[in-house]
Scaffold this active site. Structure first.
Site, PDB file in Angstrom:
ATOM      1  N   ALA A  38       0.823  -1.212   0.000  1.00 40.98           N
ATOM      2  CA  ALA A  38       0.000   0.000   0.000  1.00 40.98           C
ATOM      3  C   ALA A  38       0.855   1.258   0.000  1.00 40.98           C
ATOM      4  CB  ALA A  38      -0.937  -0.025   1.206  1.00 40.98           C
ATOM      5  N   ARG A  70      -6.234  -0.748  -2.320  1.00 44.60           N
ATOM      6  CA  ARG A  70      -5.381   0.350  -1.855  1.00 44.60           C
ATOM      7  C   ARG A  70      -3.982   0.359  -2.469  1.00 44.60           C
ATOM      8  NH1 ARG A  70      -5.647  -3.868   1.097  1.00 44.60           N
ATOM      9  NH2 ARG A  70      -3.875  -4.762   2.202  1.00 44.60           N
ATOM     10  N   ASP A 129       4.905  -3.224   6.955  1.00 43.04           N
ATOM     11  CA  ASP A 129       3.703  -3.316   7.786  1.00 43.04           C
ATOM     12  C   ASP A 129       4.019  -3.882   9.165  1.00 43.04           C
ATOM     13  OD1 ASP A 129       4.269  -5.924   7.186  1.00 43.04           O
ATOM     14  OD2 ASP A 129       2.334  -6.396   6.275  1.00 43.04           O
ATOM     15  N   ASN A 130       5.303  -3.823   9.576  1.00 40.92           N
ATOM     16  CA  ASN A 130       5.640  -4.374  10.894  1.00 40.92           C
ATOM     17  C   ASN A 130       6.786  -3.594  11.528  1.00 40.92           C
ATOM     18  OD1 ASN A 130       8.357  -6.124  10.632  1.00 40.92           O
ATOM     19  ND2 ASN A 130       7.191  -6.281   8.722  1.00 40.92           N
ATOM     20  N   CYS A 173      14.752   6.231  19.539  1.00 43.75           N
ATOM     21  CA  CYS A 173      14.565   7.321  20.499  1.00 43.75           C
ATOM     22  C   CYS A 173      13.077   7.617  20.673  1.00 43.75           C
ATOM     23  CB  CYS A 173      15.262   8.592  20.023  1.00 43.75           C
ATOM     24  SG  CYS A 173      17.059   8.551  20.040  1.00 43.75           S
ATOM     25  N   CYS A 186      -3.987  -3.986   9.704  1.00 42.20           N
ATOM     26  CA  CYS A 186      -4.930  -3.873   8.589  1.00 42.20           C
ATOM     27  C   CYS A 186      -5.768  -5.136   8.453  1.00 42.20           C
ATOM     28  CB  CYS A 186      -4.168  -3.606   7.288  1.00 42.20           C
ATOM     29  SG  CYS A 186      -3.334  -2.007   7.260  1.00 42.20           S
ATOM     30  N   CYS A 245      20.126   5.895  24.036  1.00 44.04           N
ATOM     31  CA  CYS A 245      19.575   5.090  22.935  1.00 44.04           C
ATOM     32  C   CYS A 245      20.565   4.012  22.506  1.00 44.04           C
ATOM     33  CB  CYS A 245      19.239   5.979  21.740  1.00 44.04           C
ATOM     34  SG  CYS A 245      18.612   5.053  20.321  1.00 44.04           S
ATOM     35  N   CYS A 248      21.339   4.975  18.154  1.00 49.78           N
ATOM     36  CA  CYS A 248      22.078   6.153  17.670  1.00 49.78           C
ATOM     37  C   CYS A 248      23.147   6.633  18.637  1.00 49.78           C
ATOM     38  CB  CYS A 248      21.116   7.280  17.314  1.00 49.78           C
ATOM     39  SG  CYS A 248      20.226   7.999  18.707  1.00 49.78           S
TER      40      CYS A 248
END
Length: 344
Positions: A38, A70, A129-130, A173, A186, A245, A248
């Site tokens: 999508a 979509r 999607d994850n 972060c 979805c 973090c 980074c």
């Protein structure tokens, strides 16, 4: 510098703050889009039409009928042909703009291959999607100093933000903990196509700012919106950098450096399917497997894979050795079938 097709890009050149220079900048850039569903199809459509130099499409899946609501680059013929999404999208995009190098990868972006897939990219765009893959993209981004743009959408809600290593907080972060199983995807609550297109268009616009080298205009906040309930919010994050973090600041890259077994096994959300990917360089001899499998059930050979209907399962073997088993979401069942049919 490559020459500009002023007829094709005339309206865009008129818009750019520095005119032809910005278009030249764009035409010299490479973008990797992780996921050609999508979000990814909207992103690719914008960037290819804009004249980006090279667009890589990285996706592991096939076109299905439920995608057509979509996922803008696919049609019913792609469903009938069971085309890999990366191939179907690349075919459409090349017909839209043959001046752009559209490079499809029928592959799963994981810790063993993502650095190779994105090497030389000027930006990485999230069409996944994850969350786990997003943490992996974030590791690659910070390690290799490649900006990336996150976007997520479910139901009628969507959000996006831009991560520039060394300049902005990274994804960990902003989202320190990976929380699985929250229940809203979805596949469980649905998704409105307009929410997808709006947030992906925001995402693509930020990408164009970076690619055209107009970074002064890059947004320094996260956008969140609900297109159905008419809600729009922004969250400045310039003070959100976490001094502890692990990505980074400490540069541990936990997702990129995670210990990987000889095979990566993952269930595909909402698909009743399991994917098994060898964690080594492999080239499957599809001709040999075609002869072997022809005694077991109906076999279909395409330029990209070999497909077998075996009992009540559909097994797809890709040239890279990756196997997709449709008809089960049980890892043990999938591993047993893999052992029977592949033999290792």
């Amino acid at each position: 510098m490559s020459e500009i097709n002023l007829n094709k890009y005339s309206r865009q050149v008129l818009f750019w703050p520095q005119g032809e220079k910005n278009q030249h900048n764009l035409q010299e850039k490479t973008v990797s889009i992780i996921g050609a569903g999508a979000l990814g199809t909207v992103l690719a459509n914008h960037l290819v039409r804009a004249g980006t130099g090279e667009v890589r499409l990285i996706d592991r899946d096939f076109v299905e009928e439920s995608n057509l609501q979509r996922q803008m680059l696919f049609d019913e013929q792609d469903v009938r042909d069971k085309l890999p999404k990366a191939i179907a999208a690349a075919d459409k995009l090349t017909r839209i703009n043959s001046e752009v190098a559209v490079v499809p990868f029928i592959d799963d972006a994981n810790a063993s291959n993502i650095e190779e897939l994105t090497a030389g990219s000027h930006i990485i765009l999230d069409g996944t999607d994850n969350m786990e893959t997003r943490y992996l993209i974030n590791d690659v981004s910070v390690k290799n100093n490649i900006p990336w743009i996150y976007a997520g959408v479910v139901h009628s809600r969507a959000m996006t933000t831009t991560v520039i290593p060394g300049e902005t907080p990274c994804f960990r972060c902003l989202f320190p903990v990976f929380e699985a199983g929250h229940g809203e995807t979805c596949d469980t609550v649905g998704v409105l196509s307009t929410a997808v297109h709006i947030i992906a268009s925001y995402q693509a616009t930020e990408a164009l700012k970076l690619l055209a080298e107009e970074s002064d205009y890059v947004r320094s906040e996260m956008i969140q919106l609900d297109v159905w309930k008419n809600d729009y919010s922004t969250f400045p994050f310039q003070y959100s950098q976490n001094p502890d973090c692990p990505c980074c600041q400490k540069k541990t890259f936990e997702y990129l450096n995670q210990k990987i077994s000889d095979k990566l096994i993952s269930s595909l959300c909402g698909r009743n399917a399991v994917q098994i990917t060898p964690n080594y360089t492999s080239v499957a001899d599809l001709s040999a497997f075609e002869k072997k499998w022809s005694r077991l059930g109906k076999v279909q050979r395409t330029p990209y894979l070999l497909r077998l209907n075996y009992n009540d399962k559909e097994i797809s073997l890709f040239k890279t050795g990756r196997v997709l088993i449709n008809g089960t979401d049980d890892a043990d069942t999938a591993k047993r079938l893999y052992s029977i049919l592949i033999g290792n």
